[in-house]
Scaffold this motif. Structure first.
Motif, PDB file in Angstrom:
ATOM      1  N   MET A   5      -9.129   6.467   1.210  1.00 49.84           N
ATOM      2  CA  MET A   5      -8.031   5.562   0.902  1.00 49.84           C
ATOM      3  C   MET A   5      -8.570   4.314   0.187  1.00 49.84           C
ATOM      4  SD  MET A   5      -5.184   6.886   2.028  1.00 49.84           S
ATOM      5  CE  MET A   5      -3.955   5.676   2.385  1.00 49.84           C
ATOM      6  N   LEU A   6      -7.707   3.741  -0.618  1.00 49.69           N
ATOM      7  CA  LEU A   6      -8.003   2.501  -1.322  1.00 49.69           C
ATOM      8  C   LEU A   6      -7.207   1.363  -0.696  1.00 49.69           C
ATOM      9  CD1 LEU A   6      -7.527   3.851  -4.951  1.00 49.69           C
ATOM     10  CD2 LEU A   6      -9.720   3.260  -3.914  1.00 49.69           C
ATOM     11  N   ASN A   7      -7.797   0.195  -0.635  1.00 48.04           N
ATOM     12  CA  ASN A   7      -7.063  -1.010  -0.239  1.00 48.04           C
ATOM     13  C   ASN A   7      -6.646  -1.710  -1.523  1.00 48.04           C
ATOM     14  OD1 ASN A   7      -7.381  -0.734   2.589  1.00 48.04           O
ATOM     15  ND2 ASN A   7      -9.492  -1.396   2.374  1.00 48.04           N
ATOM     16  N   LEU A   8      -5.330  -1.761  -1.762  1.00 45.69           N
ATOM     17  CA  LEU A   8      -4.792  -2.308  -3.001  1.00 45.69           C
ATOM     18  C   LEU A   8      -4.115  -3.643  -2.741  1.00 45.69           C
ATOM     19  CD1 LEU A   8      -3.922  -2.085  -6.006  1.00 45.69           C
ATOM     20  CD2 LEU A   8      -1.928  -0.777  -5.207  1.00 45.69           C
ATOM     21  N   LYS A   9      -4.424  -4.613  -3.605  1.00 40.55           N
ATOM     22  CA  LYS A   9      -3.755  -5.914  -3.565  1.00 40.55           C
ATOM     23  C   LYS A   9      -3.342  -6.268  -4.978  1.00 40.55           C
ATOM     24  CE  LYS A   9      -4.129 -10.590  -1.764  1.00 40.55           C
ATOM     25  NZ  LYS A   9      -4.960 -11.537  -1.018  1.00 40.55           N
ATOM     26  N   ILE A  10      -2.043  -6.503  -5.169  1.00 40.15           N
ATOM     27  CA  ILE A  10      -1.514  -6.889  -6.473  1.00 40.15           C
ATOM     28  C   ILE A  10      -0.941  -8.296  -6.339  1.00 40.15           C
ATOM     29  CG2 ILE A  10       0.086  -6.350  -8.333  1.00 40.15           C
ATOM     30  CD1 ILE A  10       0.116  -3.441  -7.319  1.00 40.15           C
ATOM     31  N   VAL A  11      -1.483  -9.213  -7.145  1.00 33.38           N
ATOM     32  CA  VAL A  11      -1.085 -10.611  -7.074  1.00 33.38           C
ATOM     33  C   VAL A  11      -0.582 -11.067  -8.440  1.00 33.38           C
ATOM     34  CG1 VAL A  11      -1.899 -12.963  -6.609  1.00 33.38           C
ATOM     35  CG2 VAL A  11      -2.821 -11.054  -5.301  1.00 33.38           C
ATOM     36  N   SER A  12       0.549 -11.789  -8.437  1.00 32.98           N
ATOM     37  CA  SER A  12       1.061 -12.421  -9.649  1.00 32.98           C
ATOM     38  C   SER A  12       1.039 -13.931  -9.408  1.00 32.98           C
ATOM     39  CB  SER A  12       2.488 -11.942  -9.947  1.00 32.98           C
ATOM     40  OG  SER A  12       3.398 -12.475  -9.010  1.00 32.98           O
ATOM     41  N   PRO A  13       1.274 -14.744 -10.438  1.00 37.74           N
ATOM     42  CA  PRO A  13       1.298 -16.198 -10.222  1.00 37.74           C
ATOM     43  C   PRO A  13       2.369 -16.635  -9.217  1.00 37.74           C
ATOM     44  CG  PRO A  13       1.083 -15.739 -12.553  1.00 37.74           C
ATOM     45  CD  PRO A  13       1.355 -14.421 -11.870  1.00 37.74           C
ATOM     46  N   GLU A  14       3.416 -15.851  -9.086  1.00 35.09           N
ATOM     47  CA  GLU A  14       4.519 -16.226  -8.197  1.00 35.09           C
ATOM     48  C   GLU A  14       4.292 -15.849  -6.734  1.00 35.09           C
ATOM     49  OE1 GLU A  14       5.143 -14.324 -11.096  1.00 35.09           O
ATOM     50  OE2 GLU A  14       5.536 -16.144 -12.231  1.00 35.09           O
ATOM     51  N   ARG A  15       3.644 -14.680  -6.488  1.00 29.68           N
ATOM     52  CA  ARG A  15       3.522 -14.192  -5.112  1.00 29.68           C
ATOM     53  C   ARG A  15       2.580 -12.983  -5.034  1.00 29.68           C
ATOM     54  NH1 ARG A  15       8.529 -12.678  -7.017  1.00 29.68           N
ATOM     55  NH2 ARG A  15       8.831 -10.460  -7.279  1.00 29.68           N
ATOM     56  N   ILE A  16       2.350 -12.527  -3.826  1.00 32.56           N
ATOM     57  CA  ILE A  16       1.654 -11.258  -3.612  1.00 32.56           C
ATOM     58  C   ILE A  16       2.699 -10.158  -3.788  1.00 32.56           C
ATOM     59  CG2 ILE A  16       0.430  -9.800  -1.954  1.00 32.56           C
ATOM     60  CD1 ILE A  16      -0.662 -12.391  -0.698  1.00 32.56           C
ATOM     61  N   GLU A  17       2.498  -9.309  -4.778  1.00 33.33           N
ATOM     62  CA  GLU A  17       3.470  -8.269  -5.105  1.00 33.33           C
ATOM     63  C   GLU A  17       3.341  -7.063  -4.178  1.00 33.33           C
ATOM     64  OE1 GLU A  17       5.837  -8.716  -7.328  1.00 33.33           O
ATOM     65  OE2 GLU A  17       5.037 -10.585  -8.139  1.00 33.33           O
ATOM     66  N   THR A  73       0.411  -5.310  -1.010  1.00 30.41           N
ATOM     67  CA  THR A  73      -0.881  -5.175  -0.338  1.00 30.41           C
ATOM     68  C   THR A  73      -0.761  -4.013   0.641  1.00 30.41           C
ATOM     69  OG1 THR A  73      -2.616  -6.314   0.906  1.00 30.41           O
ATOM     70  CG2 THR A  73      -0.362  -6.922   1.437  1.00 30.41           C
ATOM     71  N   GLY A  74      -1.764  -3.130   0.625  1.00 32.96           N
ATOM     72  CA  GLY A  74      -1.726  -1.985   1.523  1.00 32.96           C
ATOM     73  C   GLY A  74      -2.689  -0.900   1.085  1.00 32.96           C
ATOM     74  N   SER A  75      -2.672   0.197   1.836  1.00 28.70           N
ATOM     75  CA  SER A  75      -3.540   1.337   1.552  1.00 28.70           C
ATOM     76  C   SER A  75      -2.801   2.350   0.694  1.00 28.70           C
ATOM     77  CB  SER A  75      -3.972   2.003   2.860  1.00 28.70           C
ATOM     78  OG  SER A  75      -4.771   1.135   3.620  1.00 28.70           O
ATOM     79  N   VAL A  76      -3.492   2.863  -0.316  1.00 24.82           N
ATOM     80  CA  VAL A  76      -2.912   3.854  -1.226  1.00 24.82           C
ATOM     81  C   VAL A  76      -3.940   4.945  -1.510  1.00 24.82           C
ATOM     82  CG1 VAL A  76      -1.364   2.168  -2.304  1.00 24.82           C
ATOM     83  CG2 VAL A  76      -3.601   2.595  -3.315  1.00 24.82           C
ATOM     84  N   GLU A  77      -3.454   6.076  -2.005  1.00 27.39           N
ATOM     85  CA  GLU A  77      -4.321   7.205  -2.369  1.00 27.39           C
ATOM     86  C   GLU A  77      -4.920   7.026  -3.766  1.00 27.39           C
ATOM     87  OE1 GLU A  77      -4.999  10.223  -0.754  1.00 27.39           O
ATOM     88  OE2 GLU A  77      -4.016   9.518   1.079  1.00 27.39           O
ATOM     89  N   ARG A  78      -4.096   6.483  -4.690  1.00 24.91           N
ATOM     90  CA  ARG A  78      -4.519   6.373  -6.089  1.00 24.91           C
ATOM     91  C   ARG A  78      -3.750   5.255  -6.770  1.00 24.91           C
ATOM     92  NH1 ARG A  78      -0.544   9.287  -9.278  1.00 24.91           N
ATOM     93  NH2 ARG A  78      -1.993   9.711 -10.963  1.00 24.91           N
ATOM     94  N   VAL A  79      -4.339   4.739  -7.844  1.00 24.67           N
ATOM     95  CA  VAL A  79      -3.712   3.696  -8.651  1.00 24.67           C
ATOM     96  C   VAL A  79      -3.942   4.061 -10.118  1.00 24.67           C
ATOM     97  CG1 VAL A  79      -3.635   1.231  -9.198  1.00 24.67           C
ATOM     98  CG2 VAL A  79      -4.304   1.963  -6.906  1.00 24.67           C
ATOM     99  N   VAL A  80      -2.891   3.973 -10.932  1.00 21.68           N
ATOM    100  CA  VAL A  80      -3.013   4.193 -12.375  1.00 21.68           C
ATOM    101  C   VAL A  80      -2.636   2.878 -13.058  1.00 21.68           C
ATOM    102  CG1 VAL A  80      -2.223   5.525 -14.363  1.00 21.68           C
ATOM    103  CG2 VAL A  80      -2.428   6.637 -12.127  1.00 21.68           C
ATOM    104  N   VAL A  81      -3.523   2.386 -13.913  1.00 18.57           N
ATOM    105  CA  VAL A  81      -3.315   1.090 -14.563  1.00 18.57           C
ATOM    106  C   VAL A  81      -3.379   1.226 -16.084  1.00 18.57           C
ATOM    107  CG1 VAL A  81      -4.184  -0.256 -12.610  1.00 18.57           C
ATOM    108  CG2 VAL A  81      -5.761   0.487 -14.373  1.00 18.57           C
ATOM    109  N   PRO A  82      -2.654   0.337 -16.806  1.00 22.22           N
ATOM    110  CA  PRO A  82      -2.686   0.361 -18.276  1.00 22.22           C
ATOM    111  C   PRO A  82      -3.817  -0.504 -18.832  1.00 22.22           C
ATOM    112  CG  PRO A  82      -1.008  -1.173 -17.532  1.00 22.22           C
ATOM    113  CD  PRO A  82      -1.622  -0.569 -16.295  1.00 22.22           C
TER     114      PRO A  82
END
Length: 77
Positions: free
Chosen positions: A1-13, A15-24
């Protein structure tokens, strides 16, 4: 598992455990799975996909290290 955290200037979008992430990435879309090599990359406008969820972004950065994935992104308005 991956620990994913996505943060924007406004807030934490997300956070949690995921199997996979695809990014541009600026050099093309790429997938991050458990055991991915350490990397820091810029992101372009597109969609981040993780475990069936999608998040539209304008750009940002991704860092992967020891199954920890951190995204700092600018969100679509």
């Amino acid at each position: 598992m991956l620990n994913l955290k996505i943060v924007s200037p406004e807030r934490i979008e997300f956070t949690g455990s995921v199997e996979r992430v695809v990014v541009p990435g600026t050099q093309g879309q790429f997938e991050i799975l458990t055991g991915h090599a350490p990397i820091i990359s810029t992101l372009q406008k597109g969609v981040v996909t993780y475990d069936g969820s999608q998040l539209a972004i304008l750009g940002g950065f991704v860092e992967v290290q020891k199954n920890e994935v951190s995204l700092c992104v600018e969100m679509k308005e």
